[in-house]
Design a protein around this motif. Structure first.
Motif, short mmCIF file in Angstrom:
data_model
loop_
_atom_site.label_atom_id
_atom_site.label_comp_id
_atom_site.label_asym_id
_atom_site.label_seq_id
_atom_site.Cartn_x
_atom_site.Cartn_y
_atom_site.Cartn_z
N VAL A 88 -7.53 -0.20 -7.39
CA VAL A 88 -7.43 1.25 -7.63
C VAL A 88 -8.55 1.95 -6.85
O VAL A 88 -9.70 2.03 -7.29
N ASN A 89 -8.15 2.47 -5.68
CA ASN A 89 -9.11 3.00 -4.72
C ASN A 89 -9.49 4.45 -4.97
O ASN A 89 -10.29 5.02 -4.22
N GLY A 90 -8.91 5.09 -5.98
CA GLY A 90 -9.21 6.51 -6.25
C GLY A 90 -8.46 6.93 -7.50
O GLY A 90 -7.92 6.09 -8.23
N PRO A 91 -8.37 8.26 -7.74
CA PRO A 91 -7.70 8.72 -8.96
C PRO A 91 -6.26 8.21 -9.08
O PRO A 91 -5.56 8.06 -8.08
N ALA A 92 -5.88 7.93 -10.31
CA ALA A 92 -4.54 7.44 -10.61
C ALA A 92 -3.95 8.33 -11.69
O ALA A 92 -4.64 8.68 -12.65
N VAL A 93 -2.67 8.71 -11.52
CA VAL A 93 -2.03 9.64 -12.46
C VAL A 93 -0.67 9.09 -12.88
O VAL A 93 0.01 8.40 -12.11
N GLY A 94 -0.26 9.41 -14.11
CA GLY A 94 1.10 9.18 -14.57
C GLY A 94 1.54 7.73 -14.51
O GLY A 94 0.86 6.81 -14.98
N ILE A 95 2.69 7.53 -13.90
CA ILE A 95 3.31 6.20 -13.91
C ILE A 95 2.48 5.15 -13.18
O ILE A 95 2.60 3.95 -13.46
N SER A 96 1.60 5.58 -12.30
CA SER A 96 0.74 4.59 -11.62
C SER A 96 -0.32 4.05 -12.60
O SER A 96 -0.87 2.97 -12.40
N LYS B 3 0.85 -1.20 0.00
CA LYS B 3 0.00 0.00 0.00
C LYS B 3 0.88 1.25 0.00
O LYS B 3 1.72 1.44 0.87
N LEU B 4 0.71 2.09 -1.02
CA LEU B 4 1.45 3.36 -1.08
C LEU B 4 0.95 4.21 0.08
O LEU B 4 -0.27 4.37 0.26
N ASN B 5 1.88 4.75 0.87
CA ASN B 5 1.44 5.36 2.13
C ASN B 5 1.95 6.79 2.33
O ASN B 5 2.61 7.09 3.31
N ARG B 6 1.61 7.66 1.34
CA ARG B 6 1.87 9.10 1.51
C ARG B 6 0.57 9.83 1.19
O ARG B 6 0.52 10.66 0.27
N PRO B 7 -0.49 9.54 1.94
CA PRO B 7 -1.80 10.09 1.56
C PRO B 7 -1.83 11.61 1.49
O PRO B 7 -2.53 12.17 0.65
N ALA B 8 -1.03 12.29 2.34
CA ALA B 8 -1.05 13.77 2.32
C ALA B 8 -0.52 14.30 0.99
O ALA B 8 -0.82 15.43 0.60
N LYS B 9 0.29 13.52 0.28
CA LYS B 9 0.82 13.93 -1.03
C LYS B 9 0.18 13.09 -2.13
O LYS B 9 0.76 12.91 -3.20
N LYS B 10 -1.02 12.59 -1.85
CA LYS B 10 -1.76 11.79 -2.83
C LYS B 10 -0.93 10.60 -3.33
O LYS B 10 -1.03 10.20 -4.49
N ASN B 11 -0.06 10.10 -2.47
CA ASN B 11 0.79 8.94 -2.78
C ASN B 11 1.72 9.17 -3.97
O ASN B 11 2.03 8.24 -4.73
N ALA B 12 2.14 10.43 -4.14
CA ALA B 12 3.15 10.72 -5.18
C ALA B 12 4.42 9.91 -4.87
O ALA B 12 4.79 9.76 -3.71
N ILE B 13 5.05 9.42 -5.93
CA ILE B 13 6.17 8.47 -5.73
C ILE B 13 7.51 9.21 -5.71
O ILE B 13 7.96 9.73 -6.74
N THR B 14 8.13 9.24 -4.55
CA THR B 14 9.46 9.85 -4.41
C THR B 14 10.52 8.84 -4.86
O THR B 14 10.24 7.65 -5.01
N THR B 15 11.76 9.33 -4.99
CA THR B 15 12.87 8.44 -5.35
C THR B 15 12.97 7.30 -4.34
O THR B 15 13.14 6.13 -4.72
N GLU B 16 12.87 7.66 -3.07
CA GLU B 16 12.94 6.64 -2.02
C GLU B 16 11.84 5.59 -2.20
O GLU B 16 12.05 4.39 -2.05
N MET B 17 10.66 6.09 -2.58
CA MET B 17 9.51 5.19 -2.71
C MET B 17 9.68 4.22 -3.90
O MET B 17 9.29 3.07 -3.82
N TYR C 9 -5.37 6.78 -5.42
CA TYR C 9 -4.54 5.58 -5.64
C TYR C 9 -3.08 6.08 -5.68
O TYR C 9 -2.27 5.70 -4.84
N CYS C 10 -2.81 7.00 -6.60
CA CYS C 10 -1.44 7.54 -6.68
C CYS C 10 -1.42 8.72 -7.66
O CYS C 10 -2.06 8.66 -8.72
#
Ligand SMILES: CCCCCCC/C=C/C(=O)SCCNC(=O)CCNC(=O)[C@H](O)C(C)(C)COP(=O)(O)OP(=O)(O)OC[C@H]1O[C@@H](n2cnc3c(N)ncnc32)[C@H](O)[C@@H]1OP(=O)(O)O
Length: 360
Positions: free
Chosen positions: A208-216, A120-134, A162-163
């Motif tokens: 997919v629990n909500g909006p999905a953008v880009g690489i997701s 589960k992607l777990n950065r809900p405050a940033k809409k689960n945007a994927i950082t390098t670390e992630m 979603y992401c």
């Protein structure tokens, strides 16, 4: 009573002895708490809009507002304490552990239950945007899930999204080698990230629990099932961002939905509803928002009881014919993106996003 100056000094020493890099987000938090604890509230001028690193540090410090130095010392000690504890493998309430492995993640919640490993992607405050670390953590979690006892692996997001795709701040921390170096390193990470999906050996399901953008969205073509809640949307705004398609979508999307519909998404930024994505074959099935979680998980638990080897081998049979082609598509997409990331079009689009969020 808050932490003493002596405890604060001890925490500083423990920080430098950590074995694992805590990641950029936590490092910013640690920096901000340190500054607040040692100097009080932020009172220095805001760095210029292109001084990305110092601006991020300044923002983090400023965001602590007027909390007292004593309170900041306490929070600093608590945070370092939790990082030390996580490295020692003792229980950490904020991070989940996959069964048997003891691995913890900063940006993911990974659990195994009922023969299903859930990432589960777990950065809900940033809409689960994927950082390098992630990206790195997802690659590690997929490697782990490939080897664990689970039958099915599920991908989903925490919170209402979603992401939101690549975290656009990945492109604002320009390393010493300059933009070209950043683009090259980003390309290598992207290649590895997408390869982890191409090579994944077990059934892979997107919930997919909500909006999905880009690489997701783009990697969904590499999933075996895609279940979406009816409010989910699918958006790949690459040309808007001065970028180009990745995740093998330049090959998989035309194959799944035909060239014309794929071009609407990948060239002209068309955002699809869940129902439209299902009609085009990108989504397997859409469920009502109100019963999404219960219906999907009931279904997946039943699937996970099927014979594990039969499932894995059948998946590999379906996917293996395409593997070499997918590696080549991934390579070509990465090469083009490395060029795109050094372009003015891309730079201007990213500046525009952060300006619209009043962060520059
Ligand atoms: C290093 C390897 C690189 C590999 C890269 C591979 C190529 C990948 C390409 C892509 O994925 S392109 C797609 C990139 N994503 C976007 O363009 C989406 C940008 N975000 C938005 O458009 C909106 O934020 C949203 C997702 C539509 C949500 O809008 P909403 O109004 O509901 O919420 P916000 O207030 O905007 O967001 C909350 C919070 O989250 C931050 N945020 C959201 N998405 C991103 C993101 N992608 N990158 C960085 N930050 C993001 C947003 O700034 C807000 O932050 P705060 O203001 O609360 O601090």
């Amino acid at each position: 009573m808050g932490a003493t100056v002596e405890q604060f000094e001890q925490a500083k020493n423990k920080l430098s002895a950590l074995k694992k890099d805590p990641g950029n987000e936590l490092k910013l938090k640690i920096y901000a708490l340190f500054k607040q604890a040692s100097q009080g509230p932020c009172n220095t001028p805001k760095p210029g809009m292109l001084d990305f690193v110092n601006k991020a540090k300044w923002d983090a410090w400023k965001s602590l507002g007027s909390i007292s130095q004593e309170e900041a010392r306490q929070q600093y000690c608590d945070l370092i304490g939790s990082l030390v504890e996580a490295e020692g493998g003792s229980s950490d309430p904020v991070a989940a552990k996959p069964a048997g492995s003891g691995t913890t993640y900063e940006t993911l919640l990974v659990t195994t239950e009922d023969d299903i490993t859930t990432i589960k992607l777990n950065r809900p405050a940033k809409k689960n945007a994927i950082t390098t670390e992630m990206y790195n953590e997802i690659i590690a979690a997929l490697e782990q899930a490939a080897k664990d006892d689970s039958v099915i692996t599920v991908f989903t997001g925490a919170g209402d999204f979603y992401c939101s795709g690549n975290d656009l701040s990945n492109f604002t921390n320009i390393p010493q080698g300059g933009v070209e170096d950043m683009a090259r390193r980003g390309g290598e990470l992207l290649r590895k990230y997408v390869k982890a999906y191409i090579d994944f050996p077990k059934p892979l399901v997107a919930v997919v629990n909500g909006p999905a953008v880009g690489i997701s969205v783009t990697v969904l073509g590499l999933f075996d099932l895609v279940y979406a809640t009816e409010g989910a949307t699918f958006h790949t705004p690459f040309s808007q961002l001065g970028q180009s398609a990745e995740g093998c979508s330049s090959y998989m999307f035309p194959k799944i939905m035909g060239t014309a519909k794929a071009s609407e998404m990948l060239l002209f930024n068309k955002k699809l509803t869940a129902a439209q994505a299902c009609k085009l074959g990108l989504v397997t099935e859409v469920f009502p928002d109100s019963s999404f979680q219960s219906e999907v998980w009931t279904r997946l638990k039943a699937y996970a009881k099927l014979p594990r080897n039969s499932l894995a081998l059948s998946k590999q049979l379906i996917r293996s014919v395409e593997k070499e082609r997918l590696y080549a598509v991934n390579d070509a997409e990465v090469e083009l993106l490395i060029e795109r990331w050094t372009s003015d079009e891309c730079f201007n689009a990213i500046v525009k996003f952060f300006q619209s969020k009043a962060k520059l």
